[in-house]
Design an enzyme around this catalytic site. Structure first.
Site, mmCIF file in Angstrom:
data_model
loop_
_atom_site.group_PDB
_atom_site.id
_atom_site.type_symbol
_atom_site.label_atom_id
_atom_site.label_comp_id
_atom_site.label_asym_id
_atom_site.label_seq_id
_atom_site.Cartn_x
_atom_site.Cartn_y
_atom_site.Cartn_z
ATOM 1 C CB SER A 96 28.237 39.947 1.155
ATOM 2 O OG SER A 96 27.008 40.295 0.573
ATOM 3 C CD GLU A 185 30.098 45.883 2.511
ATOM 4 O OE1 GLU A 185 29.896 46.310 1.359
ATOM 5 O OE2 GLU A 185 29.647 44.791 2.910
ATOM 6 C CG HIS A 255 28.993 44.329 -1.766
ATOM 7 N ND1 HIS A 255 28.833 44.395 -0.403
ATOM 8 C CD2 HIS A 255 28.343 43.214 -2.175
ATOM 9 C CE1 HIS A 255 28.107 43.353 0.005
ATOM 10 N NE2 HIS A 255 27.798 42.629 -1.064
#
Length: 284
Positions: A96, A185, A255
């Site tokens: 992330s 992603e 995620h």
């Protein structure tokens, strides 16, 4: 254990991670400012940077683990002690927001792990750090991005991570991805426009030139979401298909409640026909 981005919500988040590391036979050390709070960040930029650099400069620290993602790691890039990182390569585990730091690790030639030390795949992180294990990740045909998969096989060093953070790093970290496989992603932070703007920025900056393939991780938070008739797969098709390289979608990376961890910065094979990503070990 450091917090380059946001702080863990409570000891209930941090304690299980420390217990896991201890169970592996390690002696976890916690940065002095790991639980500090300044807005949405784990304390001031100077304090978060001090924790990270102290870990990099300590020869007894063999891996740096982010307590969580969130926001704030991009602020630290100019002050990270790259000489210490290159002198004693230390893998960084996170994903992330930590994608920003992964780009500097890539620039420094040091592998990292895109993942977290919790959930169903914690033992896979242990194996990657302690047993020189790689990762073989099959695609999930039920995932929202599975239909992006093309044909062919591609090879290259695996780079990338969270799409927004990759775009934010453009012009900040000088990283060439030519000859690499790109992992992307995203979480649904601001609709399809976020995906479009981030991929467009990477295209226009030239960052996507010379890629050998694209590995598409989780965009599951966009499931069922449309913007004026388009879904997230329409955006991804529109901005990836004409790269002319093999694409493997539906990978359980990023995620998700239990994302699969994968090493970054190491040789990788993307087999779109077999629906499989095979990643070498991050450590030897």
């Amino acid at each position: 254990m450091v917090s380059p981005s946001s702080w863990p919500d409570s000891g209930d988040d941090l304690d299980p991670l420390l217990e896991t590391l201890t169970a592996w036979g390690l002696r976890p050390e916690v940065g002095a400012h790991v639980a500090d709070r300044r807005g949405y960040m784990a304390g001031s930029d100077a304090d978060r940077l001090a924790d990270l650099n102290q870990a990099l400069r300590d020869p007894g620290i063999r891996a740096v683990i982010a307590s969580r993602g969130g926001c704030g790691s991009l602020r630290l890039l100019p002050g990270i002690d790259r000489e210490a990182l290159q002198r004693d390569p230390t893998p960084l585990i996170g994903y992330s927001d930590l994608t920003a730091l992964h780009q500097l690790w890539r620039r420094s030639g040091v592998p990292a792990v895109h993942g977290a030390v919790d959930g169903a795949h914690a033992d896979a992180v242990r194996a990657q750090l302690m047993d020189a294990a790689g990762a073989t990740v099959p695609t999930d045909p039920a995932a929202v991005t599975a239909g992006l998969t093309t044909t062919g096989t591609a090879r290259g060093v695996l780079v990338g991570g969270n799409l927004e953070m990759l775009a934010r790093c453009t012009g900040v970290v000088d990283v060439s991805w030519r000859g690499c496989l790109l992992l992307v992603e995203a979480n649904k932070a601001a609709g399809l426009g976020m995906v479009d703007r981030a991929l467009t920025q990477l295209r226009l900056s030239g960052a996507l030139a010379g890629l050998t393939g694209v590995a598409v991780g989780s965009f599951e938070e966009f499931t069922g979401y449309q913007d004026r008739g388009w879904a997230v797969t329409d955006v991804l098709h529109d901005l990836l298909d004409d790269l002319g390289v093999p694409i493997l979608g539906g990978l359980p990376l990023g995620h998700l409640p239990d994302p699969v961890p994968v090493p970054l910065g190491v040789p990788t094979v993307l087999d779109a026909d077999a629906g499989r990503l095979t990643v070498d070990a991050a450590v030897r």
